[in-house]
Scaffold this motif. Structure first.
Motif, PDB file in Angstrom:
ATOM      1  N   ARG A 172      10.100  14.691 -10.689  1.00 40.71           N
ATOM      2  CA  ARG A 172      10.280  16.075 -10.251  1.00 40.71           C
ATOM      3  C   ARG A 172      11.669  16.326  -9.677  1.00 40.71           C
ATOM      4  NH1 ARG A 172       5.978  19.954  -8.578  1.00 40.71           N
ATOM      5  NH2 ARG A 172       7.103  21.808  -7.887  1.00 40.71           N
ATOM      6  N   PHE A 173      12.191  15.351  -8.923  1.00 41.91           N
ATOM      7  CA  PHE A 173      13.448  15.573  -8.209  1.00 41.91           C
ATOM      8  C   PHE A 173      14.603  14.723  -8.728  1.00 41.91           C
ATOM      9  CE2 PHE A 173       9.955  16.502  -5.240  1.00 41.91           C
ATOM     10  CZ  PHE A 173      10.241  17.827  -4.951  1.00 41.91           C
ATOM     11  N   ASN A 174      14.366  13.959  -9.774  1.00 43.61           N
ATOM     12  CA  ASN A 174      15.413  13.116 -10.367  1.00 43.61           C
ATOM     13  C   ASN A 174      16.006  12.166  -9.323  1.00 43.61           C
ATOM     14  OD1 ASN A 174      17.051  12.136 -12.453  1.00 43.61           O
ATOM     15  ND2 ASN A 174      18.695  13.590 -11.977  1.00 43.61           N
ATOM     16  N   ILE A 175      15.129  11.454  -8.635  1.00 43.33           N
ATOM     17  CA  ILE A 175      15.540  10.500  -7.611  1.00 43.33           C
ATOM     18  C   ILE A 175      14.944   9.129  -7.921  1.00 43.33           C
ATOM     19  CG2 ILE A 175      15.832  12.225  -5.782  1.00 43.33           C
ATOM     20  CD1 ILE A 175      13.004  11.553  -4.810  1.00 43.33           C
ATOM     21  N   LYS A 176      15.353   8.140  -7.118  1.00 41.51           N
ATOM     22  CA  LYS A 176      14.771   6.803  -7.226  1.00 41.51           C
ATOM     23  C   LYS A 176      14.018   6.487  -5.933  1.00 41.51           C
ATOM     24  CE  LYS A 176      18.184   4.854 -10.409  1.00 41.51           C
ATOM     25  NZ  LYS A 176      19.200   3.780 -10.621  1.00 41.51           N
ATOM     26  N   VAL A 177      12.741   6.212  -6.070  1.00 48.77           N
ATOM     27  CA  VAL A 177      11.884   5.863  -4.936  1.00 48.77           C
ATOM     28  C   VAL A 177      10.985   4.714  -5.364  1.00 48.77           C
ATOM     29  CG1 VAL A 177      10.034   6.672  -3.434  1.00 48.77           C
ATOM     30  CG2 VAL A 177      11.908   8.204  -3.987  1.00 48.77           C
ATOM     31  N   ALA A 178      10.900   3.678  -4.555  1.00 53.15           N
ATOM     32  CA  ALA A 178      10.069   2.519  -4.887  1.00 53.15           C
ATOM     33  C   ALA A 178       8.769   2.548  -4.087  1.00 53.15           C
ATOM     34  CB  ALA A 178      10.823   1.230  -4.593  1.00 53.15           C
ATOM     35  N   PRO A 179       7.623   2.302  -4.746  1.00 49.37           N
ATOM     36  CA  PRO A 179       6.341   2.252  -4.023  1.00 49.37           C
ATOM     37  C   PRO A 179       6.070   0.854  -3.491  1.00 49.37           C
ATOM     38  CG  PRO A 179       5.940   2.057  -6.372  1.00 49.37           C
ATOM     39  CD  PRO A 179       7.431   2.187  -6.209  1.00 49.37           C
ATOM     40  N   ALA A 180       5.272   0.792  -2.418  1.00 55.53           N
ATOM     41  CA  ALA A 180       4.888  -0.510  -1.858  1.00 55.53           C
ATOM     42  C   ALA A 180       3.516  -0.402  -1.216  1.00 55.53           C
ATOM     43  CB  ALA A 180       5.913  -0.980  -0.837  1.00 55.53           C
ATOM     44  N   ASP A 181       2.809  -1.508  -1.216  1.00 55.69           N
ATOM     45  CA  ASP A 181       1.478  -1.579  -0.610  1.00 55.69           C
ATOM     46  C   ASP A 181       1.607  -2.019   0.842  1.00 55.69           C
ATOM     47  OD1 ASP A 181      -1.195  -1.819  -0.039  1.00 55.69           O
ATOM     48  OD2 ASP A 181      -1.544  -3.557  -1.330  1.00 55.69           O
ATOM     49  N   GLY A 182       1.061  -1.209   1.761  1.00 59.06           N
ATOM     50  CA  GLY A 182       1.083  -1.568   3.175  1.00 59.06           C
ATOM     51  C   GLY A 182      -0.318  -1.599   3.746  1.00 59.06           C
ATOM     52  N   SER A 183      -1.256  -2.096   2.985  1.00 59.28           N
ATOM     53  CA  SER A 183      -2.659  -2.054   3.398  1.00 59.28           C
ATOM     54  C   SER A 183      -3.037  -3.146   4.380  1.00 59.28           C
ATOM     55  CB  SER A 183      -3.575  -2.117   2.165  1.00 59.28           C
ATOM     56  OG  SER A 183      -3.248  -3.213   1.339  1.00 59.28           O
ATOM     57  N   THR A 184      -2.134  -4.102   4.653  1.00 58.93           N
ATOM     58  CA  THR A 184      -2.406  -5.131   5.651  1.00 58.93           C
ATOM     59  C   THR A 184      -1.264  -5.159   6.670  1.00 58.93           C
ATOM     60  OG1 THR A 184      -1.235  -6.952   4.545  1.00 58.93           O
ATOM     61  CG2 THR A 184      -3.516  -6.522   3.857  1.00 58.93           C
ATOM     62  N   PRO A 185      -1.539  -5.603   7.892  1.00 56.63           N
ATOM     63  CA  PRO A 185      -0.480  -5.709   8.906  1.00 56.63           C
ATOM     64  C   PRO A 185       0.669  -6.607   8.453  1.00 56.63           C
ATOM     65  CG  PRO A 185      -2.635  -5.908   9.927  1.00 56.63           C
ATOM     66  CD  PRO A 185      -2.863  -5.936   8.444  1.00 56.63           C
ATOM     67  N   GLU A 186       0.345  -7.645   7.706  1.00 55.15           N
ATOM     68  CA  GLU A 186       1.378  -8.567   7.220  1.00 55.15           C
ATOM     69  C   GLU A 186       2.322  -7.865   6.254  1.00 55.15           C
ATOM     70  OE1 GLU A 186      -1.979 -10.615   8.849  1.00 55.15           O
ATOM     71  OE2 GLU A 186      -1.917  -9.222   7.139  1.00 55.15           O
ATOM     72  N   GLN A 187       1.776  -7.013   5.394  1.00 57.22           N
ATOM     73  CA  GLN A 187       2.613  -6.273   4.456  1.00 57.22           C
ATOM     74  C   GLN A 187       3.491  -5.251   5.172  1.00 57.22           C
ATOM     75  OE1 GLN A 187      -0.760  -5.035   2.057  1.00 57.22           O
ATOM     76  NE2 GLN A 187       0.000  -6.192   0.287  1.00 57.22           N
TER      77      GLN A 187
END
Length: 296
Positions: A172-187
């Motif tokens: 939509r915005f012509n940008i770069k964004v990386a996803p990440a999983d933060g479902s645990t305190p360690e992550q």
């Protein structure tokens, strides 16, 4: 002079009293709520408001897009733009759940402290956003990426949902964004170690980063939090803190009310601009960030 009238469209059951108060205090004579509005109803509502007044009163008419979905609010505003016809054009402003003005204020506060106390720019900085699937986190991610930051958006329910969101942002915005999983305190902690700026936009009353997390992140420069409900999102960062040291390595904290003061001025300021402009305006998160930069 014609009355200044604001038509406020929300996809939710109720219009936010916060936004109604802000609009009236900013100078509108009347703020009319419309709730449970769907995308396919926008054109008719906008044109009904537009054609009911002479062209000379067009600029005294505003349309506000609320709700709790950043993408849908932007889609509604795009639909409204297409419905406008000269010389009846009215002004438009999207700020769903206050997210655009809050995110603009948050990033502007971070940018100022980063420059003044760390001699760094937002461009090129490594930014991690916790609570990125919410409207404030979403908006902060887009603003940061448009400013040239390396942005990672974190989800708490696995990678699938946040990855889909990141893909939508990029397209939509012509940008770069990386996803990440933060479902645990360690992550969560591991991601903090890899970044220089942490923006915490999780639900109210949820602590995102503990003192131990902050102590483990040697490269962290700033941690900002928009949660004003205890427990706060960043342990050790007070509500009014604006560049106070929060970690053994010198990371600086920015609290919810420090950000909130700028957010308040930003939303009020955009309402005032719309109510007094001599040309039709279309205001979104970009304009919110630009004004917040002036206010910090």
């Amino acid at each position: 002079m014609a009355k200044a009238i604001l038509h406020m469209l929300s996809t939710l059951k109720h219009m936010s009293p916060f936004d109604v108060n802000m609009a009236l205090d900013a100078g509108y004579d009347a703020a009319i709520p419309y709730t449970n509005v769907t995308l396919d109803e926008v054109t008719a509502l906008v044109q009904d408001a537009m054609f009911s007044r002479a062209p000379s009163a067009a600029l005294r008419t505003g349309i506000f897009f609320a709700g709790r979905d950043a993408v849908l609010a932007l889609d509604m505003m795009d639909t409204a733009k297409k419905a406008l016809l000269k010389p009846f054009e009215v002004s438009l402003f999207a700020d769903p759940y206050g997210s655009f003005t809050t995110a603009g204020a948050m990033v502007a506060c971070v940018e100022k402290i980063l420059r003044e106390k760390k001699q760094r720019e937002l461009k090129g900085s490594k930014v991690v956003i916790y609570g990125a699937t919410g409207v404030v986190g979403y908006s902060a991610a887009v603003i940061s990426a448009l400013e040239g930051a390396e942005v990672t958006v974190v989800g708490y329910s696995g990678l699938e949902r946040v990855a889909k969101l990141a893909d939508e942002m990029c397209k939509r915005f012509n940008i770069k964004v990386a996803p990440a999983d933060g479902s645990t305190p360690e992550q969560v902690r591991d991601l903090l170690r890899q970044h220089e700026i942490a923006l915490c936009a999780a639900r109210a009353g949820v602590q995102v980063l503990s003192k131990d997390d902050l102590a483990a992140a040697k490269d962290l420069l700033i941690a900002a939090d928009v949660n004003a409900v205890p427990p706060l999102g960043v342990e050790g960062c007070g509500l009014h803190d604006n560049g106070v040291v929060v970690s053994p390595h010198g990371a600086l904290g920015i609290g919810a009310l420090a950000i909130g003061n700028v957010k308040y001025g930003t939303e009020s300021g955009l309402f005032k601009k719309m109510a007094t402009s001599d040309e039709p305006l279309c205001l979104d998160f970009r304009h919110a960030f630009a004004l917040a930069r002036e206010l910090v």
